[in-house]
Scaffold this motif. Structure first.
Motif, PDB file in Angstrom:
ATOM      1  N   ALA A 193       0.844  -1.202   0.000  1.00 20.14           N
ATOM      2  CA  ALA A 193       0.000   0.000   0.000  1.00 20.14           C
ATOM      3  C   ALA A 193       0.876   1.248   0.000  1.00 20.14           C
ATOM      4  O   ALA A 193       1.889   1.305   0.698  1.00 20.14           O
ATOM      5  CB  ALA A 193      -0.917   0.001   1.218  1.00 20.14           C
ATOM      6  N   ILE A 194       0.485   2.246  -0.792  1.00 22.84           N
ATOM      7  CA  ILE A 194       1.208   3.514  -0.843  1.00 22.84           C
ATOM      8  C   ILE A 194       0.347   4.682  -0.369  1.00 22.84           C
ATOM      9  O   ILE A 194       0.832   5.798  -0.244  1.00 22.84           O
ATOM     10  CB  ILE A 194       1.761   3.812  -2.261  1.00 22.84           C
ATOM     11  N   THR A 195      -0.924   4.419  -0.104  1.00 17.50           N
ATOM     12  CA  THR A 195      -1.858   5.451   0.344  1.00 17.50           C
ATOM     13  C   THR A 195      -2.629   4.950   1.554  1.00 17.50           C
ATOM     14  O   THR A 195      -3.088   3.805   1.565  1.00 17.50           O
ATOM     15  CB  THR A 195      -2.859   5.797  -0.777  1.00 17.50           C
ATOM     16  N   ALA A 196      -2.750   5.805   2.553  1.00 12.13           N
ATOM     17  CA  ALA A 196      -3.565   5.486   3.726  1.00 12.13           C
ATOM     18  C   ALA A 196      -4.389   6.710   4.105  1.00 12.13           C
ATOM     19  O   ALA A 196      -3.956   7.846   3.925  1.00 12.13           O
ATOM     20  CB  ALA A 196      -2.691   5.061   4.906  1.00 12.13           C
ATOM     21  N   LEU A 197      -5.570   6.455   4.604  1.00  7.92           N
ATOM     22  CA  LEU A 197      -6.482   7.489   5.093  1.00  7.92           C
ATOM     23  C   LEU A 197      -6.796   7.206   6.557  1.00  7.92           C
ATOM     24  O   LEU A 197      -6.798   6.045   6.977  1.00  7.92           O
ATOM     25  CB  LEU A 197      -7.785   7.473   4.298  1.00  7.92           C
ATOM     26  N   TRP A 198      -7.072   8.257   7.315  1.00  8.08           N
ATOM     27  CA  TRP A 198      -7.529   8.107   8.693  1.00  8.08           C
ATOM     28  C   TRP A 198      -8.192   9.409   9.130  1.00  8.08           C
ATOM     29  O   TRP A 198      -7.987  10.443   8.530  1.00  8.08           O
ATOM     30  CB  TRP A 198      -6.392   7.694   9.627  1.00  8.08           C
ATOM     31  N   TRP A 199      -8.997   9.302  10.165  1.00 10.13           N
ATOM     32  CA  TRP A 199      -9.709  10.468  10.688  1.00 10.13           C
ATOM     33  C   TRP A 199      -8.871  11.141  11.767  1.00 10.13           C
ATOM     34  O   TRP A 199      -8.277  10.463  12.609  1.00 10.13           O
ATOM     35  CB  TRP A 199     -11.065  10.062  11.256  1.00 10.13           C
ATOM     36  N   VAL A 200      -8.825  12.470  11.718  1.00 12.68           N
ATOM     37  CA  VAL A 200      -8.143  13.259  12.753  1.00 12.68           C
ATOM     38  C   VAL A 200      -9.140  14.258  13.323  1.00 12.68           C
ATOM     39  O   VAL A 200     -10.041  14.717  12.618  1.00 12.68           O
ATOM     40  CB  VAL A 200      -6.903  14.012  12.204  1.00 12.68           C
ATOM     41  N   PRO A 201      -9.001  14.585  14.607  1.00 13.95           N
ATOM     42  CA  PRO A 201      -9.869  15.629  15.151  1.00 13.95           C
ATOM     43  C   PRO A 201      -9.698  16.919  14.344  1.00 13.95           C
ATOM     44  O   PRO A 201      -8.586  17.261  13.926  1.00 13.95           O
ATOM     45  CB  PRO A 201      -9.357  15.801  16.587  1.00 13.95           C
ATOM     46  N   ALA A 202     -10.779  17.618  14.105  1.00 14.55           N
ATOM     47  CA  ALA A 202     -10.730  18.863  13.337  1.00 14.55           C
ATOM     48  C   ALA A 202      -9.676  19.785  13.933  1.00 14.55           C
ATOM     49  O   ALA A 202      -9.611  19.963  15.150  1.00 14.55           O
ATOM     50  CB  ALA A 202     -12.096  19.536  13.329  1.00 14.55           C
ATOM     51  N   GLY A 203      -8.845  20.335  13.074  1.00 13.32           N
ATOM     52  CA  GLY A 203      -7.783  21.235  13.507  1.00 13.32           C
ATOM     53  C   GLY A 203      -6.465  20.545  13.783  1.00 13.32           C
ATOM     54  O   GLY A 203      -5.427  21.201  13.852  1.00 13.32           O
ATOM     55  N   GLU A 204      -6.447  19.233  13.920  1.00 14.48           N
ATOM     56  CA  GLU A 204      -5.202  18.500  14.147  1.00 14.48           C
ATOM     57  C   GLU A 204      -4.485  18.296  12.815  1.00 14.48           C
ATOM     58  O   GLU A 204      -5.111  17.974  11.808  1.00 14.48           O
ATOM     59  CB  GLU A 204      -5.493  17.141  14.787  1.00 14.48           C
ATOM     60  N   ARG A 205      -3.175  18.487  12.812  1.00 14.34           N
ATOM     61  CA  ARG A 205      -2.383  18.301  11.600  1.00 14.34           C
ATOM     62  C   ARG A 205      -1.419  17.141  11.803  1.00 14.34           C
ATOM     63  O   ARG A 205      -0.563  17.190  12.693  1.00 14.34           O
ATOM     64  CB  ARG A 205      -1.619  19.581  11.249  1.00 14.34           C
ATOM     65  N   PRO A 206      -1.549  16.097  11.009  1.00 11.25           N
ATOM     66  CA  PRO A 206      -0.689  14.926  11.191  1.00 11.25           C
ATOM     67  C   PRO A 206       0.760  15.224  10.817  1.00 11.25           C
ATOM     68  O   PRO A 206       1.035  16.099   9.993  1.00 11.25           O
ATOM     69  CB  PRO A 206      -1.301  13.898  10.242  1.00 11.25           C
ATOM     70  N   THR A 207       1.664  14.484  11.418  1.00 12.57           N
ATOM     71  CA  THR A 207       3.088  14.591  11.114  1.00 12.57           C
ATOM     72  C   THR A 207       3.490  13.465  10.166  1.00 12.57           C
ATOM     73  O   THR A 207       2.729  12.503   9.968  1.00 12.57           O
ATOM     74  CB  THR A 207       3.928  14.480  12.390  1.00 12.57           C
ATOM     75  N   VAL A 208       4.682  13.579   9.622  1.00 18.38           N
ATOM     76  CA  VAL A 208       5.209  12.491   8.783  1.00 18.38           C
ATOM     77  C   VAL A 208       5.283  11.212   9.613  1.00 18.38           C
ATOM     78  O   VAL A 208       4.970  10.125   9.117  1.00 18.38           O
ATOM     79  CB  VAL A 208       6.573  12.872   8.172  1.00 18.38           C
ATOM     80  N   GLN A 209       5.664  11.326  10.870  1.00 19.69           N
ATOM     81  CA  GLN A 209       5.733  10.140  11.737  1.00 19.69           C
ATOM     82  C   GLN A 209       4.344   9.512  11.921  1.00 19.69           C
ATOM     83  O   GLN A 209       4.219   8.277  11.933  1.00 19.69           O
ATOM     84  CB  GLN A 209       6.350  10.504  13.097  1.00 19.69           C
ATOM     85  N   ASP A 210       3.311  10.333  12.058  1.00 18.22           N
ATOM     86  CA  ASP A 210       1.940   9.810  12.125  1.00 18.22           C
ATOM     87  C   ASP A 210       1.618   9.027  10.857  1.00 18.22           C
ATOM     88  O   ASP A 210       1.035   7.940  10.909  1.00 18.22           O
ATOM     89  CB  ASP A 210       0.915  10.942  12.256  1.00 18.22           C
ATOM     90  N   ALA A 211       1.976   9.592   9.728  1.00 22.42           N
ATOM     91  CA  ALA A 211       1.685   8.958   8.441  1.00 22.42           C
ATOM     92  C   ALA A 211       2.450   7.643   8.283  1.00 22.42           C
ATOM     93  O   ALA A 211       1.895   6.660   7.776  1.00 22.42           O
ATOM     94  CB  ALA A 211       2.030   9.910   7.303  1.00 22.42           C
ATOM     95  N   GLU A 212       3.703   7.618   8.715  1.00 21.53           N
ATOM     96  CA  GLU A 212       4.483   6.373   8.658  1.00 21.53           C
ATOM     97  C   GLU A 212       3.786   5.280   9.472  1.00 21.53           C
ATOM     98  O   GLU A 212       3.661   4.135   9.021  1.00 21.53           O
ATOM     99  CB  GLU A 212       5.897   6.607   9.187  1.00 21.53           C
ATOM    100  N   LYS A 213       3.299   5.653  10.650  1.00 22.93           N
ATOM    101  CA  LYS A 213       2.603   4.707  11.521  1.00 22.93           C
ATOM    102  C   LYS A 213       1.323   4.198  10.852  1.00 22.93           C
ATOM    103  O   LYS A 213       1.048   2.989  10.854  1.00 22.93           O
ATOM    104  CB  LYS A 213       2.271   5.396  12.850  1.00 22.93           C
ATOM    105  N   ARG A 214       0.536   5.083  10.274  1.00 31.02           N
ATOM    106  CA  ARG A 214      -0.737   4.682   9.657  1.00 31.02           C
ATOM    107  C   ARG A 214      -0.519   3.798   8.435  1.00 31.02           C
ATOM    108  O   ARG A 214      -1.224   2.803   8.250  1.00 31.02           O
ATOM    109  CB  ARG A 214      -1.562   5.913   9.269  1.00 31.02           C
ATOM    110  N   LEU A 215       0.460   4.139   7.606  1.00 33.55           N
ATOM    111  CA  LEU A 215       0.711   3.320   6.423  1.00 33.55           C
ATOM    112  C   LEU A 215       1.258   1.954   6.834  1.00 33.55           C
ATOM    113  O   LEU A 215       0.895   0.933   6.235  1.00 33.55           O
ATOM    114  CB  LEU A 215       1.661   4.042   5.464  1.00 33.55           C
TER     115      LEU A 215
END
Length: 152
Positions: A106-128
Motif C-alpha cells: 500500500a502507498i496510500t492510507a487514510l484516517w480520521w483526525v480531530p478537526a484542527g489537528e495536523r498529522p506529522t510524517v511520523q503519524d503517516a508512517e505509523k498509519r501506512l
C-alpha cells in the motif's frame, strides 16, 4: 458548525530518478499547479509543504531518500476523491509510472483526525505501516474500504 473530524491522507512514491533529473522534470514542473488546485479545491483543509510551498519535495519517508511523501487533510472523502480524479490532478495520476516505481505494498492510507489537528510524517508512517500489516481498519483505511467518522 465545523466538523468534529477531518480526513487525513498520505501517499508515497519511490522516485525513478533524482528530483532534478530529466526523468522527474514534468512531475516537478507540474507540482505548483497540482498543489494550487488542491489548495483551492472545495473541502481542502491543509497539506504538508516545505519552506517553499511545494509538498512532496523536502520530506522523506521511513528515512529512505528515494521515497517522497504527500500528505493532506480534507473535510471528507467525497471532496478528496473529487480532487484526486479532477481535471488538474488526474493527468498526473495517470502518468505516475513515468516518475515512480510500482510498489506492491500500500502507498496510500487514510484516517480520521480531530478537526484542527495536523498529522506529522511520523503519524503517516505509523498509519501506512498499520494498513500494510493489518489491512483496512478504522485506524488506517483506503478509498475502497472507507470507515465512517468517529462519533463526536
Amino acid at each position: 458548525m465545523s466538523a468534529a473530524y477531518e480526513l487525513a491522507q498520505v501517499n508515497i512514491g519511490r522516485m525513478r530518478a533524482p528530483l532534478d533529473s530529466p526523468v522527474m522534470k514534468d512531475f516537478m514542473d507540474g507540482l505548483a499547479e497540482v498543489n494550487a488546485a488542491a489548495d483551492a479545491h472545495e473541502g481542502f483543509v491543509w497539506r504538508l509543504a516545505d519552506g517553499e510551498g511545494e509538498g512532496a519535495t523536502a520530506f522523506r519517508f521511513w528515512g529512505d531518500e528515494w521515497l517522497i511523501v504527500n500528505m493532506s487533510v480534507w473535510e471528507d472523502p467525497e471532496t478528496f476523491r473529487a480532487y484526486v480524479y479532477g481535471a488538474v490532478h488526474r493527468p498526473y495520476l495517470q502518468r505516475r509510472r513515468e516518475w515512480f516505481e510500482h510498489l506492491k505494498e500500500a502507498i496510500t492510507a487514510l484516517w480520521w483526525v480531530p478537526a484542527g489537528e495536523r498529522p506529522t510524517v511520523q503519524d503517516a508512517e505509523k498509519r501506512l505501516t498499520m494498513l500494510r500489516e493489518k489491512g483496512p481498519t478504522a485506524d488506517a483505511f483506503t478509498m475502497k474500504a472507507l470507515f465512517p467518522k468517529p462519533e463526536a
